[in-house]
Design an enzyme around this catalytic site. Structure first.
Site, short mmCIF file in Angstrom:
data_model
loop_
_atom_site.label_atom_id
_atom_site.label_comp_id
_atom_site.label_asym_id
_atom_site.label_seq_id
_atom_site.Cartn_x
_atom_site.Cartn_y
_atom_site.Cartn_z
CB SER A 142 -8.20 3.62 2.72
OG SER A 142 -7.34 3.07 3.69
CB SER B 77 -8.37 0.80 5.63
OG SER B 77 -9.14 1.95 5.52
CE LYS C 29 -3.93 1.99 2.59
NZ LYS C 29 -4.81 1.84 3.77
N1 GLN Z 1 -13.11 4.26 6.21
C1 GLN Z 1 -12.49 4.71 7.40
C2 GLN Z 1 -12.06 6.15 7.27
O1 GLN Z 1 -12.32 6.72 6.27
C3 GLN Z 1 -11.34 3.81 7.75
C4 GLN Z 1 -10.11 4.15 7.01
C5 GLN Z 1 -8.96 3.29 7.41
O2 GLN Z 1 -9.09 2.27 8.09
N2 GLN Z 1 -7.78 3.74 7.03
O3 GLN Z 1 -11.49 6.73 8.14
#
Ligand code: GLN
Length: 449
Positions: free
Chosen positions: A128, A152, A52
């Site tokens: 994400s 995410s 990532k």
């Molecule tokens: N969807 C969540 C957010 O927007 C989690 C994101 C994540 O785990 N990095 O914060």
């Protein structure tokens, strides 16, 4: 070679990779081919892996899918997890797309490209870590690393029909993971099988001098926990994870999975995690507050892009940030700055911290009696590209079942448990464990899988 071949065949459609490291990877692979060593001494000898793009890789562009870092072509060091992968002799294929600074649930907040779900390219891969999950699902790489602050790793794994683990907070070093919300962030593996996942986590886990929040706890051989046996194991099933808003077909598939585990000798009871309903609000206060502080470092001076229009110092700060950050990142910075400002701190940030403790205590209590907690990973399957992007609140609500796990700091995995009968998209089963008990989580996931 297989990996790059598959990427060439599929990535025009999937758009998972932001940067490929072809020349280097080939060189590394060749050196491994020619090395006169016993390959069995290295747990990931020659295995291709995708990373990532919020995990820092020495000499390899690291952008967090943000314009503000789009010129960070030559980072000076490797994240600890990258060093550990190098020591295990895996080969880094390239960097994967994500929501900008890991803020989002669909990878649509990337400022670089829109990644598609390999099962049906009209749909999002989740987020994400959408690039990581899509790449593994499309067969481009057998493993990828993601990061999980509020779901995410697990949610995109669920949407793409692959396995994704968020380890216990403190299990994996965050050194070299670009910080979003430091008290919640953890790096985790995304793989096709539970066994692969356990083997990657074995490699990347452990205390690290460079991260004072990494824990001094022994790292067991997770792969040895995969006995296939769950007899007598006690499963808690929170009723709050099966409420309105959770798709009925998702609920049905998770119940079927519970039956499978029951037939293998596990027992389950319905329980309550009464403070779950506050998790989304609590998370968005805490995560945004921490993000507003963490992202202060992107100022046009130390990292990344500086606005060319700036005529003085204040303009340099203002314009570099205005031009460099996308809309969602700005929304979080404003929300977080507001929550931390004097006069509002007690009402919002402090209150959120108190509720976080209650959410953690819910889990502590359940884990006095049960080995794991099971529910869906996400309330729905993947949605279509464009469907939710104009509506941040609906997007936030999507994290309702993954967020409590980060707030409590416990480990959680998503494993595929079937397909939705209407849109044929994958559904994920979430298995949550006690602090530092990833072994039991893997044991149950493997027995089910
Ligand atoms: N969807 C969540 C957010 O927007 C989690 C994101 C994540 O785990 N990095 O914060």
């Amino acid at each position: 070679e297989e990996s790059y071949k598959r990427i060439n065949e599929t990535d025009d459609q999937i758009q998972a990779f932001l940067t490929l490291d072809e020349e280097n990877a080939r060189e590394q692979a060749k050196a491994l081919d020619e090395a006169e060593v016993d390959a069995n001494q290295f747990p990931l000898f020659g295995m291709p892996i995708g990373i990532k793009d919020n995990i820092v890789t020495k000499g390899l562009r690291t952008t967090c899918a943000s314009q503000i870092l789009s010129n960070l072509d030559d980072p000076l060091y490797d994240a600890t997890v990258i060093q550990k992968l190098n020591d295990a002799k895996s080969v880094n294929i390239g960097k994967l797309n994500m929501d900008e600074f890991a803020m989002g649930s669909s990878t649509e907040n990337s400022s670089m490209k829109t990644t598609r779900n390999p099962w049906n390219t009209d749909y999002v891969p989740g987020g994400s870590s959408g690039g990581s999950a899509a790449s593994v699902a499309a067969g481009q790489v057998p493993f990828a690393l993601g990061s999980d602050t509020g779901g995410s790793v697990r949610q995109p794994a669920s949407y793409c029909g692959v396995v994704g683990m968020k380890p216990t907070y403190g299990r994996v070093s965050r050194f070299g993971l670009v910080a979003f919300a430091s008290s919640l962030d953890q790096i985790g593996p995304i793989t096709r099988t539970v066994e692969d996942n356990a083997r990657i986590l074995e490699v990347i886990s452990g205390q690290d001098q460079m991260d004072s929040t990494s824990a001094n706890v022994d790292v067991p051989k997770y792969s040895e926990a995969l006995t296939g046996d769950v007899k007598g194991l006690k499963i808690a099933v929170p009723k709050e994870y099966f409420r309105e808003g959770v798709d009925e077909n998702v609920q049905a598939k998770v119940k079927e999975a519970l039956k499978v585990l029951e037939e293998q000798g596990a027992e389950w009871d319905e329980v309550s995690l009464p403070h779950s309903k506050y998790a989304v609000a609590t998370y968005y206060m805490i995560a945004s507050s921490e993000a507003s502080a963490n992202l202060a470092r992107f100022d046009g001076v130390r990292y990344g892009k500086r606005s060319e229009k700036a005529k003085d110092m204040m303009e340099m700060f203002n314009l570099s940030r205005s031009e460099g950050f996308g809309e969602e990142v700005k929304r979080r910075i404003m929300l977080g700055t507001f929550a931390l400002s004097s006069g509002y701190y007690d009402a919002y940030y402090k209150k959120a911290q108190q509720v976080r403790t209650l959410i953690k205590q819910d889990f502590d209590q359940i884990f006095e009696e049960y080995d794991v907690v099971i529910g869906p990973t996400a309330p729905t399957t993947a949605f279509k590209v464009g469907e939710k992007i104009e509506d941040p609140l609906t997007m936030y609500a999507n994290d309702i079942i993954t967020i409590p796990v980060n707030l409590a700091g416990v480990p959680g995995i998503s494993v595929p448990c079937g397909f939705h009968p209407e849109n044929n998209m994958p559904i994920g089963l979430q298995i949550i464990g006690k602090h530092f008990d990833e072994s039991t989580v893997y044991q149950v996931a493997h027995a089910y899988e």
